[in-house]
Scaffold this active site. Structure first.
Site, mmCIF file in Angstrom:
data_model
loop_
_atom_site.group_PDB
_atom_site.id
_atom_site.type_symbol
_atom_site.label_atom_id
_atom_site.label_comp_id
_atom_site.label_asym_id
_atom_site.label_seq_id
_atom_site.Cartn_x
_atom_site.Cartn_y
_atom_site.Cartn_z
ATOM 1 N N GLY A 95 32.159 47.302 29.491
ATOM 2 C CA GLY A 95 31.571 46.083 30.044
ATOM 3 C C GLY A 95 31.759 45.939 31.542
ATOM 4 O O GLY A 95 31.677 44.837 32.080
ATOM 5 N N GLN A 96 32.001 47.065 32.234
ATOM 6 C CA GLN A 96 32.202 46.997 33.689
ATOM 7 C C GLN A 96 30.865 46.760 34.398
ATOM 8 O O GLN A 96 29.899 47.481 34.165
ATOM 9 C CB GLN A 96 32.824 48.313 34.182
ATOM 10 N N HIS A 102 39.025 46.740 39.235
ATOM 11 C CA HIS A 102 39.524 45.364 39.314
ATOM 12 C C HIS A 102 40.283 45.017 38.041
ATOM 13 O O HIS A 102 39.895 45.415 36.946
ATOM 14 C CB HIS A 102 38.391 44.357 39.555
ATOM 15 N N HIS A 104 41.265 41.895 35.767
ATOM 16 C CA HIS A 104 41.062 40.478 35.455
ATOM 17 C C HIS A 104 42.420 39.916 35.030
ATOM 18 O O HIS A 104 43.080 40.496 34.155
ATOM 19 C CB HIS A 104 40.101 40.299 34.280
HETATM 20 P P1 AMP Z 1 33.436 43.370 35.217
HETATM 21 O O1 AMP Z 1 32.345 42.882 34.327
HETATM 22 O O2 AMP Z 1 34.707 43.741 34.514
HETATM 23 O O3 AMP Z 1 32.958 44.470 36.142
HETATM 24 O O4 AMP Z 1 33.866 42.135 36.117
HETATM 25 C C1 AMP Z 1 33.216 41.781 37.282
HETATM 26 C C2 AMP Z 1 33.591 40.358 37.556
HETATM 27 O O5 AMP Z 1 33.281 40.076 38.903
HETATM 28 C C3 AMP Z 1 32.872 39.314 36.707
HETATM 29 O O6 AMP Z 1 33.825 38.550 35.987
HETATM 30 C C4 AMP Z 1 32.115 38.482 37.728
HETATM 31 O O7 AMP Z 1 32.071 37.126 37.385
HETATM 32 C C5 AMP Z 1 32.928 38.739 38.983
HETATM 33 N N1 AMP Z 1 32.215 38.582 40.246
HETATM 34 C C6 AMP Z 1 31.038 39.128 40.595
HETATM 35 N N2 AMP Z 1 30.722 38.799 41.858
HETATM 36 C C7 AMP Z 1 31.743 38.041 42.329
HETATM 37 C C8 AMP Z 1 32.012 37.392 43.567
HETATM 38 N N3 AMP Z 1 31.152 37.463 44.608
HETATM 39 N N4 AMP Z 1 33.160 36.686 43.700
HETATM 40 C C9 AMP Z 1 34.011 36.601 42.660
HETATM 41 N N5 AMP Z 1 33.823 37.196 41.465
HETATM 42 C C10 AMP Z 1 32.705 37.903 41.297
#
Ligand code: AMP
Length: 116
Positions: A95-96, A102, A104
């Site tokens: 789900g990336q 990063h 969470h």
């Molecule tokens: P993933 O789906 O594990 O790649 O997580 C990416 C995360 O980045 C998601 O939870 C998004 O809500 C978050 N995200 C995307 N763009 C931003 C942003 N500009 N500032 C803060 N969080 C973000």
């Protein structure tokens, strides 16, 4: 890794804003723009690494630093006692959606297991 700059690299470079709560020489933490829990912070390395699968032996101390920092941030955000989850989504089935490693940090409510 794609040549295109990721949104997280743009945050590191100060090109787009983020609600930054912590940073040091190696990493940066900010609130997720779409929080999935009362506390939802993202912790990223300043080094461009695509995901856990992109880490190498050279990144051992960076990886350790990220985990230790995640624990410290959780403590400072007041979710250590109630508990929390640290998640690194990796690749398509993981789900990336952003191709920059990063973690969470999620807490502030009971989290279900297994994830969907
Ligand atoms: P993933 O789906 O594990 O790649 O997580 C990416 C995360 O980045 C998601 O939870 C998004 O809500 C978050 N995200 C995307 N763009 C931003 C942003 N500009 N500032 C803060 N969080 C973000």
């Amino acid at each position: 890794m794609s040549d295109k700059k990721t949104i997280f690299k743009m945050i590191i470079d100060g090109e787009i804003p983020a609600n930054i709560i912590y940073q040091d020489d190696l990493c940066l933490a900010f609130h997720d723009v779409s929080p999935q829990a009362p506390t939802h912070v993202l912790l990223i390395p300043k080094k461009e690494v695509v995901n856990v699968a992109g880490l190498t032996e050279d990144d051992s101390s960076l990886a350790g630093h990220l985990l230790l920092t995640a624990g410290r941030i959780a403590r400072e955000l007041g979710i250590e006692e109630s508990g929390y989850r640290v998640v690194a989504n990796c690749g398509r089935d993981g789900g990336q959606s952003v191709d920059h490693l990063h973690l969470h940090i999620l807490g502030g409510r009971p989290l279900q297991w297994p994830p969907g």
